[in-house]
Design an enzyme around this catalytic site. Structure first.
Site, mmCIF file in Angstrom:
data_model
loop_
_atom_site.group_PDB
_atom_site.id
_atom_site.type_symbol
_atom_site.label_atom_id
_atom_site.label_comp_id
_atom_site.label_asym_id
_atom_site.label_seq_id
_atom_site.Cartn_x
_atom_site.Cartn_y
_atom_site.Cartn_z
ATOM 1 N N THR A 293 18.067 -33.913 24.856
ATOM 2 C CA THR A 293 19.082 -34.919 24.101
ATOM 3 C C THR A 293 18.545 -35.772 23.200
ATOM 4 O OG1 THR A 293 20.909 -34.471 26.111
ATOM 5 C CG2 THR A 293 21.287 -36.419 24.526
ATOM 6 N N GLY B 225 18.149 -21.570 32.700
ATOM 7 C CA GLY B 225 17.290 -21.441 33.988
ATOM 8 C C GLY B 225 18.426 -21.774 35.296
ATOM 9 N N GLY C 105 28.475 -46.393 20.646
ATOM 10 C CA GLY C 105 29.675 -46.665 19.469
ATOM 11 C C GLY C 105 28.929 -47.888 18.833
ATOM 12 N N GLU D 98 37.594 -50.903 22.894
ATOM 13 C CA GLU D 98 37.026 -50.732 24.283
ATOM 14 C C GLU D 98 37.831 -51.163 25.104
ATOM 15 O OE1 GLU D 98 33.821 -50.357 25.708
ATOM 16 O OE2 GLU D 98 34.823 -51.262 27.491
ATOM 17 N N MET E 237 21.148 -43.814 32.450
ATOM 18 C CA MET E 237 21.064 -42.589 31.643
ATOM 19 C C MET E 237 20.186 -42.993 30.542
ATOM 20 S SD MET E 237 24.401 -40.528 31.547
ATOM 21 C CE MET E 237 24.695 -39.688 33.034
ATOM 22 N N LEU E 238 18.806 -43.308 30.634
ATOM 23 C CA LEU E 238 17.829 -43.796 29.593
ATOM 24 C C LEU E 238 16.667 -43.109 29.588
ATOM 25 C CD1 LEU E 238 17.821 -47.526 30.560
ATOM 26 C CD2 LEU E 238 19.189 -46.273 28.425
ATOM 27 N N HIS F 143 1.278 -67.494 17.151
ATOM 28 C CA HIS F 143 2.119 -68.495 16.141
ATOM 29 C C HIS F 143 1.843 -67.765 14.932
ATOM 30 C CE1 HIS F 143 4.714 -71.594 14.736
ATOM 31 N NE2 HIS F 143 3.580 -71.601 13.843
HETATM 32 P P1 FAD Z 1 18.110 -34.242 28.716
HETATM 33 O O1 FAD Z 1 17.316 -35.224 27.565
HETATM 34 O O2 FAD Z 1 19.603 -34.330 28.219
HETATM 35 O O3 FAD Z 1 17.437 -32.789 28.444
HETATM 36 C C1 FAD Z 1 18.182 -31.973 29.000
HETATM 37 C C2 FAD Z 1 17.718 -30.520 28.619
HETATM 38 O O4 FAD Z 1 17.927 -29.540 29.683
HETATM 39 C C3 FAD Z 1 18.145 -30.461 27.561
HETATM 40 O O5 FAD Z 1 17.173 -29.988 26.499
HETATM 41 C C4 FAD Z 1 19.019 -28.963 27.487
HETATM 42 O O6 FAD Z 1 19.256 -28.046 26.612
HETATM 43 C C5 FAD Z 1 18.254 -28.403 28.961
HETATM 44 N N1 FAD Z 1 19.055 -27.614 29.948
HETATM 45 C C6 FAD Z 1 20.282 -27.920 30.536
HETATM 46 N N2 FAD Z 1 20.725 -27.076 31.369
HETATM 47 C C7 FAD Z 1 19.755 -26.315 31.373
HETATM 48 C C8 FAD Z 1 19.496 -24.882 32.095
HETATM 49 N N3 FAD Z 1 20.311 -24.391 32.875
HETATM 50 N N4 FAD Z 1 18.362 -24.028 31.668
HETATM 51 C C9 FAD Z 1 17.538 -24.461 30.770
HETATM 52 N N5 FAD Z 1 17.918 -25.797 30.099
HETATM 53 C C10 FAD Z 1 18.819 -26.431 30.443
HETATM 54 N N6 FAD Z 1 17.935 -43.271 25.859
HETATM 55 C C11 FAD Z 1 17.061 -44.096 25.694
HETATM 56 O O7 FAD Z 1 16.266 -44.636 26.459
HETATM 57 N N7 FAD Z 1 16.828 -44.851 24.321
HETATM 58 C C12 FAD Z 1 17.727 -44.336 23.350
HETATM 59 O O8 FAD Z 1 17.491 -45.049 22.231
HETATM 60 C C13 FAD Z 1 18.630 -43.574 23.343
HETATM 61 N N8 FAD Z 1 19.428 -43.047 22.532
HETATM 62 C C14 FAD Z 1 20.472 -42.282 22.477
HETATM 63 C C15 FAD Z 1 21.271 -42.089 21.680
HETATM 64 C C16 FAD Z 1 22.348 -41.027 21.785
HETATM 65 C C17 FAD Z 1 23.296 -40.532 20.756
HETATM 66 C C18 FAD Z 1 22.608 -40.415 23.137
HETATM 67 C C19 FAD Z 1 23.624 -39.183 23.468
HETATM 68 C C20 FAD Z 1 21.684 -40.651 24.209
HETATM 69 C C21 FAD Z 1 20.733 -41.488 23.931
HETATM 70 N N9 FAD Z 1 19.801 -42.027 24.955
HETATM 71 C C22 FAD Z 1 18.867 -42.787 24.883
HETATM 72 C C23 FAD Z 1 19.619 -41.463 26.331
HETATM 73 C C24 FAD Z 1 18.725 -40.355 26.555
HETATM 74 O O9 FAD Z 1 19.208 -39.382 25.328
HETATM 75 C C25 FAD Z 1 18.835 -39.581 27.791
HETATM 76 O O10 FAD Z 1 18.734 -40.669 28.689
HETATM 77 C C26 FAD Z 1 17.580 -38.580 28.052
HETATM 78 O O11 FAD Z 1 17.716 -37.590 26.992
HETATM 79 C C27 FAD Z 1 17.677 -37.951 29.449
HETATM 80 O O12 FAD Z 1 16.636 -37.098 29.578
HETATM 81 P P2 FAD Z 1 16.676 -35.875 30.601
HETATM 82 O O13 FAD Z 1 15.445 -35.482 30.499
HETATM 83 O O14 FAD Z 1 17.242 -36.384 31.848
HETATM 84 O O15 FAD Z 1 17.728 -34.893 30.035
HETATM 85 P P1 NAI Z 2 28.450 -46.358 27.775
HETATM 86 O O1 NAI Z 2 28.778 -46.154 29.099
HETATM 87 O O2 NAI Z 2 27.089 -47.177 27.174
HETATM 88 O O3 NAI Z 2 29.596 -46.931 27.021
HETATM 89 C C1 NAI Z 2 31.006 -46.543 27.236
HETATM 90 C C2 NAI Z 2 31.879 -47.533 27.002
HETATM 91 O O4 NAI Z 2 33.120 -46.826 26.748
HETATM 92 C C3 NAI Z 2 31.824 -48.687 27.980
HETATM 93 O O5 NAI Z 2 31.896 -49.889 27.151
HETATM 94 C C4 NAI Z 2 33.243 -48.124 28.627
HETATM 95 O O6 NAI Z 2 33.932 -49.472 29.149
HETATM 96 C C5 NAI Z 2 34.291 -47.754 27.539
HETATM 97 N N1 NAI Z 2 35.258 -46.898 27.824
HETATM 98 C C6 NAI Z 2 35.313 -45.894 28.893
HETATM 99 N N2 NAI Z 2 36.439 -45.242 28.633
HETATM 100 C C7 NAI Z 2 37.035 -45.798 27.488
HETATM 101 C C8 NAI Z 2 38.395 -45.667 27.206
HETATM 102 N N3 NAI Z 2 39.180 -44.487 27.704
HETATM 103 N N4 NAI Z 2 38.919 -46.234 25.927
HETATM 104 C C9 NAI Z 2 38.075 -47.158 25.541
HETATM 105 N N5 NAI Z 2 36.719 -47.307 25.938
HETATM 106 C C10 NAI Z 2 36.322 -46.693 26.897
HETATM 107 O O7 NAI Z 2 28.311 -44.959 27.020
HETATM 108 P P2 NAI Z 2 27.843 -44.329 25.777
HETATM 109 O O8 NAI Z 2 27.777 -45.383 24.725
HETATM 110 O O9 NAI Z 2 28.750 -43.464 25.541
HETATM 111 O O10 NAI Z 2 26.573 -43.782 25.892
HETATM 112 C C11 NAI Z 2 26.090 -42.860 27.073
HETATM 113 C C12 NAI Z 2 24.954 -43.121 27.667
HETATM 114 O O11 NAI Z 2 23.921 -42.850 26.773
HETATM 115 C C13 NAI Z 2 24.669 -44.598 27.940
HETATM 116 O O12 NAI Z 2 24.825 -44.687 29.243
HETATM 117 C C14 NAI Z 2 23.242 -44.893 27.729
HETATM 118 O O13 NAI Z 2 22.628 -45.066 28.794
HETATM 119 C C15 NAI Z 2 23.007 -43.722 26.863
HETATM 120 N N6 NAI Z 2 22.333 -44.283 25.516
HETATM 121 C C16 NAI Z 2 21.463 -45.180 25.541
HETATM 122 C C17 NAI Z 2 21.047 -45.832 24.066
HETATM 123 C C18 NAI Z 2 19.829 -46.775 24.223
HETATM 124 O O14 NAI Z 2 19.089 -47.005 25.240
HETATM 125 N N7 NAI Z 2 19.644 -47.566 23.121
HETATM 126 C C19 NAI Z 2 21.748 -45.343 23.024
HETATM 127 C C20 NAI Z 2 22.575 -44.474 23.384
HETATM 128 C C21 NAI Z 2 22.953 -43.776 24.455
#
Ligand code: FAD
Ligand code: NAI
Length: 466
Positions: free
Chosen positions: A41, A114, A185, A203, A319-320, A445
């Site tokens: 992801t 897998g 968002g 929100e 979830m980071l 500084h």
């Molecule tokens: P993932 O990255 O979700 O990887 C899981 C992988 O497993 C995928 O490639 C999937 O295809 C594969 N997979 C799943 N099931 C199977 C299977 N059965 N067999 C084979 N492959 C499989 N986090 C941050 O720290 N900083 C950020 O700036 C940030 N920005 C984000 C922005 C967005 C829009 C989103 C959606 C998330 C963001 N996150 C961010 C969160 C971050 O992406 C996740 O916390 C992170 O990717 C989790 O890593 P993971 O390895 O657990 O899983």
């Molecule tokens: P989030 O958990 O950060 O935010 C979801 C928001 O939606 C919360 O404020 C919640 O109160 C609100 N909400 C829930 N149900 C609702 C409803 N029915 N109507 C209106 N508001 C509602 O989740 P988000 O933004 O989807 O991100 C998912 C995950 O991805 C996060 O947990 C984050 O850890 C990770 N992520 C991290 C980033 C980063 O580290 N910069 C960037 C993007 C994602």
């Protein structure tokens, strides 16, 4: 049948890092990925593409508004297609980087879904062709997470989008409604606002970024409103009528009341993510999950089934990407017989908006709730020389320290480059720093990071520059 010491399922930041570390520790390692590219992801549809668009859109906005004040005359025009291609190129470079690292470390890769296939076995089912089975002394589940959907609202990734669709919109929407004032968002809302969309954030709770310190989230809301975002807290979306050219979005006060209809061209649903375990065969293998579908683990990433581990978004915790990476390293070390460990008290959170919001440790609300006696040191960027000259004075640094021992318990920053500045606070907390340790550390500084030192001073003998 090929046999491995470790087979990792999923190649996101958790999985690929676990595989590399396992291989570095001398374990014969394979990784299984169902997508065509590695990186999960984060690299494909998360961290990396969103940051590419945040970077480009910030420069676009800055060129349009901020440059003139410095005597630089530029009239930016938007070529969205090229901006999206810039993002895609960044993703491509990153996913190829992971492929290179896996090869360099001699990790075998398997393409396909897998699944656990009996003790010590993983079955890989590719898109086309026959499934293969591989032997694995240890299996690490790193399958990540997926979007949470709203009942009755179907995501078509065109007009009603998740983060994935919001990263590839082919036109700037005139009006965009964002369901969820969390990280996704606000980051993606910032991107499309800077490019010209009117953004309304709906929100459910009473404030944005609910896990952050309340004072930070209040200030953040004020700043985002000043930037032109419409923020509707304590509000819920109950339905979207897609029958007309414009989407009709029904919203209601969160605790009941009269409904109203808002119009939008695009609705982004960003209400959180859930663990992804489809097709893994967890049930058949007897791997326990909790009431939120997260794979249950002990303090050493072990599931209830011997030889099966889980890391990253698929298990509990924030979830980071960097949390997943830490767990990947620790799980590999534990499998190799070492003492892998993750300090969950020192995992930073960063929201990459402008200004950025960054934190580590505990919020003031959490300390109060636990009856901890604490002191607060705060310093605003309006009093920081570099922020003043750069005209980036929105925000502050807030340090929470134990009242008796002075140990730093939490650091909260809203401001320019907060995501980089939080690094020193994380390091400090990792080393068990007192606020005075930070206060007595020389900070160059003129830098924004002097605000961190001043906040630490404010927690003790007093800040100098305010
Ligand atoms: P993932 O990255 O979700 O990887 C899981 C992988 O497993 C995928 O490639 C999937 O295809 C594969 N997979 C799943 N099931 C199977 C299977 N059965 N067999 C084979 N492959 C499989 N986090 C941050 O720290 N900083 C950020 O700036 C940030 N920005 C984000 C922005 C967005 C829009 C989103 C959606 C998330 C963001 N996150 C961010 C969160 C971050 O992406 C996740 O916390 C992170 O990717 C989790 O890593 P993971 O390895 O657990 O899983
Ligand atoms: P989030 O958990 O950060 O935010 C979801 C928001 O939606 C919360 O404020 C919640 O109160 C609100 N909400 C829930 N149900 C609702 C409803 N029915 N109507 C209106 N508001 C509602 O989740 P988000 O933004 O989807 O991100 C998912 C995950 O991805 C996060 O947990 C984050 O850890 C990770 N992520 C991290 C980033 C980063 O580290 N910069 C960037 C993007 C994602």
């Amino acid at each position: 049948m090929a046999a491995y010491d470790v087979v990792v399922i999923g190649s996101g930041p958790g999985g690929y890092v676990a595989a590399i570390r396992a291989a570095q520790l001398g374990l014969k390692t394979a990784i299984v990925e169902k997508w065509p590219t590695f990186g999960g992801t984060c690299l494909n549809i998360g961290c990396i593409p969103s940051k590419a668009l945040l970077h480009a859109s910030e420069l676009y906005e800055e060129a349009g508004h901020g440059f003139a004040d410095m005597g630089i005359g530029v009239k930016p025009t938007l070529d969205l297609k090229t901006m999206l291609a810039f993002k895609d190129e960044g993703v491509d470079g990153n996913v190829k980087g992971v492929e290179y690292l896996l090869k360099k470390n001699k990790v075998d890769s398997y393409r396909g879904v897998g699944a656990l296939a009996g003790k010590g076995k993983v079955k890989v089912t590719p898109d086309k062709g026959e499934p293969t089975e591989i032997e694995a002394k240890n299996i690490i589940i790193a399958t990540g997470s997926d979007i949470v959907r709203l009942p009755n609202i179907e995501i078509d990734e065109k007009r009603i989008v998740s983060s994935t669709g919001a990263l590839t919109l082919s036109e700037v929407p005139k009006k965009m409604i964002i369901v969820g004032g969390g990280v996704i968002g606000l980051e993606l809302g910032s991107v499309w606002r800077r490019l010209g969309a009117e953004i309304t954030v709906v929100e459910f709770l009473d404030r944005l970024l609910p896990p952050e310190d309340r004072e930070v989230s209040r200030q953040f809301e004020r700043i985002l409103k000043k930037q032109g975002m419409i923020i509707r807290t304590k509000t819920k979306v109950t339905g979207v009528d897609t029958s007309g050219k414009t989407l009709k979005v029904t919203v209601e006060p969160a605790d009941g009341g009269e409904a109203e209809t808002l119009e939008a061209d695009v609705v982004l649903v960003a209400i959180g993510r859930k663990p992804y375990t489809e097709g893994l065969g967890l049930e058949a293998a007897g791997v326990a999950v909790d009431d939120r579908g997260r794979v249950k683990t002990d303090g050493h990433f072990r599931t209830n089934v011997e030889g099966v581990y889980a890391i990253g978004d698929v298990k509990d915790g924030p979830m980071l990407a960097h949390k997943a990476e830490e767990e990947g390293v620790a799980a590999a070390e534990i499998i190799a017989g070492q003492a892998g460990h993750v300090n969950y008290g020192a995992i930073p959170n960063v929201t990459y908006t402008y200004p950025e919001v960054a934190s580590v440790g505990r919020t003031e609300e959490a300390l109060k709730a636990d009856g901890v006696e604490y002191k607060v040191g705060k310093f605003p960027f309006t009093a920081n020389g570099r922020a003043k000259v750069n005209r980036t004075t929105d925000g502050f640094v807030k340090i929470l320290a134990d009242k008796k021992t002075d140990r730093v318990l939490g650091v909260h920053i809203i401001g320019p480059d907060a995501g980089t500045m939080i690094g020193e606070a994380v390091l400090g907390m990792e080393f068990g720093a007192a606020a005075e340790d930070i206060a007595r550390t020389s900070h160059a500084h003129p830098t924004l990071s002097e605000a961190v030192k001043e906040a630490a001073l404010a927690a003790g003998s007093g800040a100098i520059h305010i």
